[in-house]
Design an enzyme around this catalytic site. Structure first.
Site, PDB file in Angstrom:
ATOM      1  N   GLU A   1       0.719  -1.271   0.026  1.00 31.77           N
ATOM      2  CA  GLU A   1       0.152   0.079  -0.007  1.00 31.77           C
ATOM      3  C   GLU A   1       0.913   1.182  -0.147  1.00 31.77           C
ATOM      4  O   GLU A   1       0.473   2.193   0.801  1.00 31.77           O
ATOM      5  CB  GLU A   1      -0.972  -0.012   1.193  1.00 31.77           C
ATOM      6  CG  GLU A   1      -1.948  -0.950   1.101  1.00 31.77           C
ATOM      7  CD  GLU A   1      -2.513  -1.197  -0.197  1.00 31.77           C
ATOM      8  OE1 GLU A   1      -2.715  -0.268  -0.841  1.00 31.77           O
ATOM      9  OE2 GLU A   1      -2.898  -2.626  -0.346  1.00 31.77           O
TER      10      GLU A   1
HETATM   11  C1  LIG Z   1       3.014  -9.771  -0.212  1.00 34.02           C
HETATM   12  C2  LIG Z   1       2.522  -8.683  -1.033  1.00 34.02           C
HETATM   13  C3  LIG Z   1       1.040  -8.678  -1.110  1.00 34.02           C
HETATM   14  C4  LIG Z   1       0.496  -7.499  -2.026  1.00 34.02           C
HETATM   15  N1  LIG Z   1      -0.682  -7.658  -2.159  1.00 34.02           N
HETATM   16  C5  LIG Z   1      -1.305  -6.966  -3.180  1.00 34.02           C
HETATM   17  C6  LIG Z   1      -2.620  -6.804  -3.704  1.00 34.02           C
HETATM   18  O1  LIG Z   1      -3.304  -7.571  -2.987  1.00 34.02           O
HETATM   19  N2  LIG Z   1      -3.044  -6.154  -4.658  1.00 34.02           N
HETATM   20  C7  LIG Z   1      -2.155  -5.254  -5.231  1.00 34.02           C
HETATM   21  O2  LIG Z   1      -2.580  -4.803  -6.430  1.00 34.02           O
HETATM   22  N3  LIG Z   1      -0.816  -5.174  -5.084  1.00 34.02           N
HETATM   23  C8  LIG Z   1      -0.260  -6.106  -3.800  1.00 34.02           C
HETATM   24  N4  LIG Z   1       1.135  -5.722  -3.507  1.00 34.02           N
HETATM   25  C9  LIG Z   1       2.035  -4.859  -4.511  1.00 34.02           C
HETATM   26  C10 LIG Z   1       2.449  -3.938  -3.381  1.00 34.02           C
HETATM   27  O3  LIG Z   1       1.587  -2.706  -3.259  1.00 34.02           O
HETATM   28  C11 LIG Z   1       3.550  -3.285  -4.267  1.00 34.02           C
HETATM   29  O4  LIG Z   1       4.635  -4.512  -3.876  1.00 34.02           O
HETATM   30  C12 LIG Z   1       4.063  -2.080  -3.533  1.00 34.02           C
HETATM   31  O5  LIG Z   1       3.281  -0.823  -3.854  1.00 34.02           O
HETATM   32  C13 LIG Z   1       5.603  -1.502  -4.253  1.00 34.02           C
HETATM   33  O6  LIG Z   1       5.390  -1.724  -5.560  1.00 34.02           O
HETATM   34  P1  LIG Z   1       6.754  -2.555  -6.440  1.00 34.02           P
HETATM   35  O7  LIG Z   1       6.757  -3.795  -5.618  1.00 34.02           O
HETATM   36  O8  LIG Z   1       6.648  -2.417  -7.498  1.00 34.02           O
HETATM   37  O9  LIG Z   1       8.054  -1.504  -6.219  1.00 34.02           O
HETATM   38  P2  LIG Z   1       8.619  -0.657  -6.911  1.00 34.02           P
HETATM   39  O10 LIG Z   1       7.697   0.432  -7.240  1.00 34.02           O
HETATM   40  O11 LIG Z   1       9.632  -1.148  -7.820  1.00 34.02           O
HETATM   41  O12 LIG Z   1       9.859   0.178  -5.865  1.00 34.02           O
HETATM   42  C14 LIG Z   1      10.946  -0.563  -5.501  1.00 34.02           C
HETATM   43  C15 LIG Z   1      11.701   0.267  -4.149  1.00 34.02           C
HETATM   44  O13 LIG Z   1      11.793   1.605  -4.715  1.00 34.02           O
HETATM   45  C16 LIG Z   1      11.080   2.652  -3.941  1.00 34.02           C
HETATM   46  N5  LIG Z   1      11.133   3.588  -4.759  1.00 34.02           N
HETATM   47  C17 LIG Z   1      10.189   3.735  -5.897  1.00 34.02           C
HETATM   48  N6  LIG Z   1      10.207   4.825  -6.421  1.00 34.02           N
HETATM   49  C18 LIG Z   1      10.583   5.714  -5.772  1.00 34.02           C
HETATM   50  C19 LIG Z   1      11.079   7.167  -5.887  1.00 34.02           C
HETATM   51  N7  LIG Z   1      10.648   8.098  -6.780  1.00 34.02           N
HETATM   52  N8  LIG Z   1      11.837   7.574  -4.784  1.00 34.02           N
HETATM   53  C20 LIG Z   1      12.294   6.963  -3.803  1.00 34.02           C
HETATM   54  N9  LIG Z   1      12.141   5.698  -3.984  1.00 34.02           N
HETATM   55  C21 LIG Z   1      11.333   5.036  -4.511  1.00 34.02           C
HETATM   56  C22 LIG Z   1      10.041   2.005  -3.396  1.00 34.02           C
HETATM   57  O14 LIG Z   1       9.688   2.682  -2.229  1.00 34.02           O
HETATM   58  C23 LIG Z   1      10.377   0.487  -3.198  1.00 34.02           C
HETATM   59  O15 LIG Z   1      11.008   0.562  -1.835  1.00 34.02           O
HETATM   60  C24 LIG Z   1       1.431  -6.714  -2.630  1.00 34.02           C
HETATM   61  C25 LIG Z   1       2.856  -6.857  -2.403  1.00 34.02           C
HETATM   62  C26 LIG Z   1       3.416  -7.945  -1.725  1.00 34.02           C
HETATM   63  C27 LIG Z   1       4.695  -8.051  -1.669  1.00 34.02           C
END
Ligand SMILES: Cc1cc2nc3c(=O)[nH]c(=O)nc-3n(C[C@H](O)[C@H](O)[C@H](O)COP(=O)(O)OP(=O)(O)OC[C@H]3O[C@@H](n4cnc5c(N)ncnc54)[C@H](O)[C@@H]3O)c2cc1C
Length: 407
Positions: free
Chosen positions: A365
Site C-alpha cells: 500500500e
Molecule cells: C506480499 C504482498 C502482497 C501484496 N498484495 C497486493 C494486492 O493484493 N494487490 C495489489 O494490487 N498489490 C499488492 N502488492 C503490491 C504492493 O502494493 C507493491 O509491491 C508496492 O506498492 C511496491 O511496488 P513495487 O513492488 O513494484 O516496488 P517498486 O515500485 O519497484 O519500488 C521499489 C522500491 O523503490 C522505492 N521507490 C520507488 N520509486 C521511488 C522514488 N520515486 N523515490 C524513492 N524511492 C522510490 C520504493 O519505495 C520501493 O522501496 C503486494 C505486495 C506484496 C509483497
C-alpha cells in the site's frame, strides 16, 4: 455517514470479541498458520462468525459499518498475535470496498452480503511487474468490444488470488496514457481467459497467500465496470486510504505484541546475577519502545478520527500514520528479537515471525519512500500557501537584487 449507533459500550464489546479471539483460537493457531502458507480458513471463518469482517461493510448489505476508530482497535488487537488474521480484516476491506462503492445495485446486492458472511472472497488486482509504486506504468489493457471490454495483462502479488471468487482488476482503457484512462472491472474467477498462477513464496505473512493473475482476452460485460470509465483511481482512493490506516494498525498491534512478549521474557531471563529487566539499559530500551509506540498509536487514532469526520486532508495524514507506524514496527520487532538473544532467532519463539511480518507493512500500500514523497510534497504545498511572520523572503530577494555597499 453517521456512526451514532456505535456507542462506547458497543465499541468496547466488539473490541472484547476480537481480544477473546486473539487470546483464544486465533492466537493459539498463529504459529501453525505461519508454518504453511495456505489460506487460514479457520481464522477467516472465526472473523466472519464473530462479526468482525462485517464491520467493514455498509448496513444496507448486511454489514455493521464500524467507524474507523473501532476498526483500528480491532485490527491492532488481532495483529498482536497474528498478521494473517489482521490482514484478513484489512484485506477484505481492500478487496470489498471497490465493489461496495462501484458495483451497480443488482450486482452489489448479489455479491456484498456474501462477502460480509465470508461465503465469497474477492481480491484487489492493481500491481503489475512494471507498475507498483508508479501506477502510470500499468500495462493491463481494457479494449472496448461491443458494449463491454476485453482485458489483457498480468497482475502480480495479488493477495488471496489463490482463493478469490472475484477480482477487482484495474486496467487502462484502450491503452490510453494517464491515470484518467484507468478503470476498475469486476471479473469472476471462472471467466474464460483468467488464470491464477501458483502461490508466490514469501518472507512472511503466511496464511494469506499471494499469486499472479493472468488475463488473456477476458471479456467483461458492461455491468461489471465498477464506477465510471476512467474512474478507477478515484474509486480506489477511499480504499487505499483505509488500507494505509489498516497497515498502521497492523504494524502497531504486532509491535505491541512483540514488546509484551519481550517484557515478559525480560522479567524472567537472568544474566549477570539479575533479571534482564533489572538492567537499566534494558529498561531504557523497553521504555523507549513503549513511548514511541504510544506516540504512533495517538497519531493513528487521530487519523482514524479524521477519517470518521470526513476530513478532506485525511489522505496525507494516513500516509504519515502508515510511514511512522510501519517504520517503527520494523524497528521495535527487531529490537524485541534482540532482547531474546539467540532464542529470538529460533523458530521455536515467535519473535522471528513478528520481525519477518513487519517488513511487508513498509512495502505494501505504498512503500515508505512513496509516502515520504507524498508527505514532502504536501509540506511544500502548504508552506507555499502561507507566510511565516518571522521570515520575509521578498525583502531578502529585494535586498539581494540591489545590495547596499557595506559601511
Ligand atoms: C506480499 C504482498 C502482497 C501484496 N498484495 C497486493 C494486492 O493484493 N494487490 C495489489 O494490487 N498489490 C499488492 N502488492 C503490491 C504492493 O502494493 C507493491 O509491491 C508496492 O506498492 C511496491 O511496488 P513495487 O513492488 O513494484 O516496488 P517498486 O515500485 O519497484 O519500488 C521499489 C522500491 O523503490 C522505492 N521507490 C520507488 N520509486 C521511488 C522514488 N520515486 N523515490 C524513492 N524511492 C522510490 C520504493 O519505495 C520501493 O522501496 C503486494 C505486495 C506484496 C509483497
Amino acid at each position: 455517514m453517521s456512526h451514532a449507533d456505535w456507542t462506547p459500550a458497543r465499541e468496547a464489546e466488539t473490541v472484547a470479541v476480537a481480544r477473546a479471539l486473539a487470546d483464544g483460537p486465533i492466537g493459539a493457531r498463529a504459529n501453525a498458520v505461519a508454518e504453511q502458507d495456505v489460506f487460514a480458513w479457520d481464522t477467516f471463518r472465526d472473523l466472519c462468525a464473530s462479526g468482525i469482517v462485517a464491520t467493514g461493510f455498509p448496513l444496507a448489505h448486511g454489514g455493521t459499518e464500524a467507524p474507523m476508530r473501532v476498526r483500528v482497535q480491532l485490527i491492532e488487537t488481532l495483529a498482536r498475535v497474528c498478521s494473517a488474521a489482521a490482514s484478513m480484516v484489512t484485506g477484505t476491506d481492500l478487496a470489498g470496498r471497490p465493489i461496495v462503492a462501484g458495483a451497480g445495485p443488482a450486482l452489489a446486492a448479489e455479491l456484498v452480503p456474501k462477502l460480509v458472511r465470508g461465503e465469497l472472497q474477492s481480491a484487489f488486482a492493481l500491481t503489475e511487474r512494471l507498475a507498483g509504486s508508479d501506477v502510470a506504468g500499468l500495462a493491463t489493457v481494457a479494449r472496448r468490444d461491443g458494449d463491454g471490454w476485453v482485458l489483457d495483462g498480468v497482475k502480480r502479488y495479488i493477495t488471496r488470488a489463490t482463493v478469490a471468487d472475484w477480482f477487482t482488476v484495474v486496467a487502462r482503457v484502450d491503452g490510453a496514457p494517464g491515470a484518467r484512462a484507468l478503470s476498475a472491472f469486476l471479473v469472476p474467477r471462472d471467466a474464460p481467459g483468467l488464470t491464477v498462477g501458483p502461490m508466490q513464496p514469501k518472507l512472511g505473512w503466511a496464511g494469506v497467500p499471494a499469486a499472479e493473475v493472468f488475463l488473456r482476452g477476458v471479456r467483461v460485460p458492461r455491468e461489471r465496470l465498477l464506477g465510471v470509465e476512467g474512474g478507477g483511481m478515484a474509486l480506489a482512493q477511499d480504499t487505499l486510504v483505509r488500507a494505509r490506516i489498516g497497515h498502521a494498525a497492523i504494524a502497531l498491534g504486532r509491535a505491541g505484541g512483540a514488546l509484551e512478549m519481550a517484557a515478559q521474557w525480560c522479567g524472567r531471563r537472568r544474566t549477570f546475577g539479575a533479571r534482564l529487566g533489572e538492567h537499566q539499559g534494558v529498561q531504557w530500551m523497553l521504555a523507549e519502545m513503549a513511548t514511541r509506540l504510544e506516540a504512533s498509536r495517538c497519531l493513528m487514532r487521530a487519523v482514524a478520527d479524521r477519517y470518521d469526520r470526513g476530513d478532506p486532508e485525511v489522505s496525507v495524514h494516513a500516509s504519515m500514520a502508515k510511514l511512522h507506524a510501519t517504520d517503527l514496527g520494523m524497528q521495535v520487532t527487531t529490537d524485541c528479537l534482540q532482547l531474546f538473544g539467540g532464542n529470538g532467532y529460533l523458530r521455536e519463539f515467535p519473535l522471528e515471525r513478528f520481525m519477518r511480518d513487519a517488513k511487508l507493512n513498509q512495502i505494501g500500500e505504498g512503500a515508505s519512500e512513496i509516502h515520504k514523497t507524498l508527505i514532502g510534497r504536501h509540506v511544500l504545498r502548504a508552506a507555499a500557501a502561507s507566510r511565516h511572520p518571522c521570515l520575509d523572503l521578498d525583502a531578502f530577494d529585494a535586498r539581494m537584487a540591489d545590495p547596499e555597499p557595506p559601511r
